[in-house]
Design an enzyme around this catalytic site. Structure first.
Site, PDB file in Angstrom:
ATOM      1  N   ASP A   1       0.831  -1.149  -0.051  1.00  0.00           N
ATOM      2  CA  ASP A   1       0.086   0.051  -0.108  1.00  0.00           C
ATOM      3  C   ASP A   1       0.990   1.316   0.130  1.00  0.00           C
ATOM      4  O   ASP A   1       1.964   1.276   0.062  1.00  0.00           O
ATOM      5  CB  ASP A   1      -0.912  -0.173   1.060  1.00  0.00           C
ATOM      6  CG  ASP A   1      -2.250   0.555   0.774  1.00  0.00           C
ATOM      7  OD1 ASP A   1      -2.417   1.832   0.382  1.00  0.00           O
ATOM      8  OD2 ASP A   1      -3.319  -0.046   1.104  1.00  0.00           O
TER       9      ASP A   1
ATOM     10  N   THR B   1      -5.283  -1.431   8.932  1.00  0.00           N
ATOM     11  CA  THR B   1      -4.423  -1.131  10.222  1.00  0.00           C
ATOM     12  C   THR B   1      -4.029   0.180  10.280  1.00  0.00           C
ATOM     13  O   THR B   1      -2.770   0.192  11.053  1.00  0.00           O
ATOM     14  CB  THR B   1      -3.353  -2.228  10.120  1.00  0.00           C
ATOM     15  OG1 THR B   1      -2.590  -2.347   9.121  1.00  0.00           O
ATOM     16  CG2 THR B   1      -4.030  -3.920  10.513  1.00  0.00           C
TER      17      THR B   1
ATOM     18  N   GLU C   1      -9.690   2.812  -5.338  1.00  0.00           N
ATOM     19  CA  GLU C   1      -9.514   4.200  -4.857  1.00  0.00           C
ATOM     20  C   GLU C   1      -8.458   4.989  -5.689  1.00  0.00           C
ATOM     21  O   GLU C   1      -7.101   5.263  -5.216  1.00  0.00           O
ATOM     22  CB  GLU C   1      -9.144   4.558  -3.324  1.00  0.00           C
ATOM     23  CG  GLU C   1     -10.212   3.827  -2.599  1.00  0.00           C
ATOM     24  CD  GLU C   1      -9.840   4.047  -1.064  1.00  0.00           C
ATOM     25  OE1 GLU C   1     -10.693   4.660  -0.288  1.00  0.00           O
ATOM     26  OE2 GLU C   1      -8.874   3.473  -0.539  1.00  0.00           O
TER      27      GLU C   1
ATOM     28  N   HIS D   1      -2.742   3.314  -4.725  1.00  0.00           N
ATOM     29  CA  HIS D   1      -2.050   2.447  -3.314  1.00  0.00           C
ATOM     30  C   HIS D   1      -0.728   2.083  -3.810  1.00  0.00           C
ATOM     31  O   HIS D   1      -0.281   1.253  -3.229  1.00  0.00           O
ATOM     32  CB  HIS D   1      -3.047   1.655  -2.789  1.00  0.00           C
ATOM     33  CG  HIS D   1      -4.415   2.173  -2.367  1.00  0.00           C
ATOM     34  ND1 HIS D   1      -4.279   2.633  -1.037  1.00  0.00           N
ATOM     35  CD2 HIS D   1      -5.614   2.202  -2.724  1.00  0.00           C
ATOM     36  CE1 HIS D   1      -5.570   3.205  -0.689  1.00  0.00           C
ATOM     37  NE2 HIS D   1      -6.258   2.746  -1.813  1.00  0.00           N
TER      38      HIS D   1
HETATM   39  C1  ACM Z   1     -10.700  -0.268   0.453  1.00  0.00           C
HETATM   40  O1  ACM Z   1     -11.205  -0.344   1.886  1.00  0.00           O
HETATM   41  N1  ACM Z   1     -10.234   0.709   0.143  1.00  0.00           N
HETATM   42  C2  ACM Z   1     -10.961  -1.507  -0.379  1.00  0.00           C
END
Ligand code: ACM
Length: 651
Positions: free
Chosen positions: A208, A487, A345, A280
């Protein structure tokens, strides 16, 4: 120990023929209870109590016929050893089946119970377990929940015939290790806990913006640079930014990953790796900025949460890089039919600014940035399917169309899942409002810092992955659901445990159990019996709310009887009525009593549960108001008939 048993197995198998499946005794059911002393989470499809007890002692023999049943038997021995310090002898000698646990392996194509179903027959003289290897493993998970916590010479198990099979084929839990790294030993503990409740998939969110956590041999900078974050935002202090000054680092070597995947396999859990793209991707781009669309851009491993415009640029070089990465990833996870490629996103500003992307749009006739995203995902899917695997993506991958073979994880509510199911995709339901276990489990002000609205244990239990709007045919495309543990605010393994448990047990019952055998008050009873097993494994679960504690609107003249039961064995409830948070010096709840609630003078009760080893629950609040109306609070749970709890509570 294991090696010894394996050698023993080979010895007994040499020169012996496989015996026939034992003749089934037709036990006459005395009662047909689905709940009582037989307390199993998730609730089995059918339990028939047949009377009497089986006594497991050190002389009990395990009888197996094939290597697959031997492996299943071994997992029972591992549990016995871990909990009671002894194992049972394993042989194929059925001559005297008294005091035996007999395993019968049934090939997946020969069973009517399904590939994961099992039969567990407990009679006073023997226990018979049958199913596929996986089914037998699940039978053991059920059986051991009937064992007492401590061994005092014999384990008495109530006689019963249990037949069982799951409602959903995909029963998953997720863990984000990008925002906060979790050590390999903890990943194994988490997987073992999931297996205990018959989950079969672990979705490992490995990359991420805030960290890249998987070693890729061809691109060492991914972990050299991408697994290191300078610091982390304090709480939600994004603007102005306040950092904690504490570096976060950590990644899994390929060797550690192989070890974890093999461990998971032994527990019948498939690990699905997620490599999030094209968004991400800050940590990857901090390591390899050439795969972004910007030059001279301050790509970095992010120290705050939320969205970032950093995005992989859809160049041939980037695809070669991603294919190399995915190639290594797929080799590390040979048993997973899936690779999760994220897709969520994506901020597209960098694509919009890029001359290369404008040219790509023209060349490929892509009308929008969303269309580029779909084109990107399709290219990745082609590569993944050329290696014999399927992709899973978050529901954004649907926006401009994706191939029907892609499995969709619906996280932005039920709607995307409905749309995907109707379009013929396999769908895994992960609606944030229902199964994002980073959301608080109660009043956010009284819970650890978290994201999103409250999702209580009961909310999870009542979640149904199949939306009512779907036709039965489309509903078949919903292959299951998954709890997600992001997290950002969950820093340590014990914090993960707090957020995931016991909600993961409620979700296990949603995913495994037939709807007709589900019942929330009974689930709470079972949980009461099960939590000591989690204590034994040092699981830092959130202590549930006392039963009987809920908001009330009282009628004029109605008595407010406060009748609480402790939610954990040997726990104590402390409470206040003056608006302060209770502590160990506050009043101890002992017996039901009548609470004075005057008209228009609401009473607020604050309670805290403390375990025998001093672990404290969050503060729970109930409000009692007398306005002339009486309605039962939204989260009403009827007080339970639990004599032993009442006794322990001093009644
Ligand atoms: C997500 O919660 N962005 C999959």
């Amino acid at each position: 120990m294991k090696r010894f048993l394996i050698i023993g197995f080979l010895l007994v198998l040499s020169g012996c023929s496989l015996w026939e499946k034992p003749k089934q005794k037709t036990a006459k059911p005395q009662t047909d209870v689905i709940f009582g002393e037989i307390s199993i989470i998730p609730q089995p499809a059918s339990i028939i109590r047949t009377g009497g007890l089986f006594e497991l002692n050190r002389e009990t023999k395990i009888v197996v016929a094939a290597e697959s049943s031997f492996r299943a038997a071994n997992s029972l021995n591992e549990i016995l050893f871990e909990n009671y310090g002894f194992t049972l002898s394993v042989s194929d000698d059925r001559a005297n089946a008294e005091n035996s646990i007999v395993f019968s392996n049934i090939a997946a194509n020969e069973t009517t119970m399904g590939e994961e179903g099992y039969s567990l027959k407990i009679a006073p003289e023997l226990i018979e377990i049958s199913g596929t290897e996986r089914g037998m493993f699940y039978a053991i998970q059920s059986l051991v929940q009937l064992f007492p916590l401590d061994f005092t010479g014999a384990i008495q198990i109530p006689a019963a015939e249990i037949t069982d099979a799951p409602r959903f084929a995909y029963r998953g839990m997720h863990l984000d290790v990008a925002r906060h790294f979790m050590p390999p030993e903890f990943i194994k503990k988490y997987i073992e806990l999931l297996a205990q409740y018959k989950y079969n998939y672990f979705h490992w969110h490995l990359t991420d913006d805030q960290g890249w956590r998987i070693e890729i041999k061809k691109y060492p900078r991914l972990t050299e640079i991408g697994s290191n974050r300078r610091e982390t935002v304090v709480g939600k202090s994004y603007k102005p930014f306040v950092g904690d000054g504490i570096p976060v680092k950590g990644f899994y070597t390929q060797e550690q990953i192989r070890d974890i995947v093999a461990f998971a396999k032994s527990k019948h859990i498939t690990v699905i790796p997620e490599i999030d793209m094209p968004g991400h991707s800050s940590a990857a781009l901090a390591a390899y900025p050439a795969y972004g669309c910007k030059t001279n851009y301050p790509y970095r491993v992010q120290t705050t949460w939320g969205g970032f415009p950093d995005v992989f640029c859809p160049t041939e070089e980037t695809f070669r890089f991603l294919e190399d990465v995915l190639g290594e990833v797929m080799e590390l996870f040979p048993d997973s039919p899936y690779v999760h490629i994220g897709g969520d996103e994506v901020m597209m500003d960098h694509w919009r600014d890029s001359a290369f992307v404008r040219e790509l749009k023209r060349r490929e006739n892509l009308k929008s940035e969303q269309a580029i995203q779909s084109w990107f995902i399709r290219r990745i899917e082609d590569f993944v399917s050329s290696r014999g695997k399927k992709i899973i993506g978050w529901d954004e991958i649907l926006e401009e169309g994706v191939r029907p073979s892609a499995t969709v994880m619906a996280w932005r509510g039920f709607e995307p899942g409905i749309k995907a199911a109707r379009a013929g995709h396999n769908v895994i339901m992960t609606p944030a409002d229902a199964v994002y276990f980073d959301h608080p489990q109660g009043n956010a002000a009284l819970e650890p810092l978290s994201l999103g609205g409250q999702i209580t244990l009961e909310d999870v239990y009542k979640f149904d992955p199949i939306p009512k709007e779907l036709s039965p045919e489309d509903a078949n495309n919903i292959i299951g659901a998954q709890g997600c543990v992001w997290t950002e605010f969950i820093k340590r393994p014990k914090d993960v445990e707090y957020m995931a448990f016991p909600r993961a047990l409620a979700l296990a019952e949603v995913l495994w159990s037939k709807q007709r055998v589900k019942n929330f008050p009974e689930f709470l009873e079972k949980l009461y019996r099960e939590l000591p097993r989690l204590d034994r494994k040092n699981v830092h679960y959130r202590i549930p709310k006392p039963n009987g504690l809920f908001d009330r609107n009282l009628l004029a003249g109605e008595k407010m009887v406060l009748d609480l039961t402790v939610p954990i064995a040997d726990g104590k409830i402390y409470y206040t009525l003056d608006g302060t948070n209770p502590n160990l010096k506050s009043a101890l709840y002992q017996v039901p009593f009548i609470l004075d609630v005057e008209s228009n003078k609401p009473v607020e009760l604050r309670a805290k549960v403390v375990s025998s080893n001093g672990r404290e629950s969050p503060v729970f609040i109930a409000k009692y108001v007398r306005r002339g109306n009486s309605t039962v609070g939204k989260n009403y749970v009827p007080p339970l008939n639990r004599p032993e709890v009442k006794k322990k509570n001093g009644r």
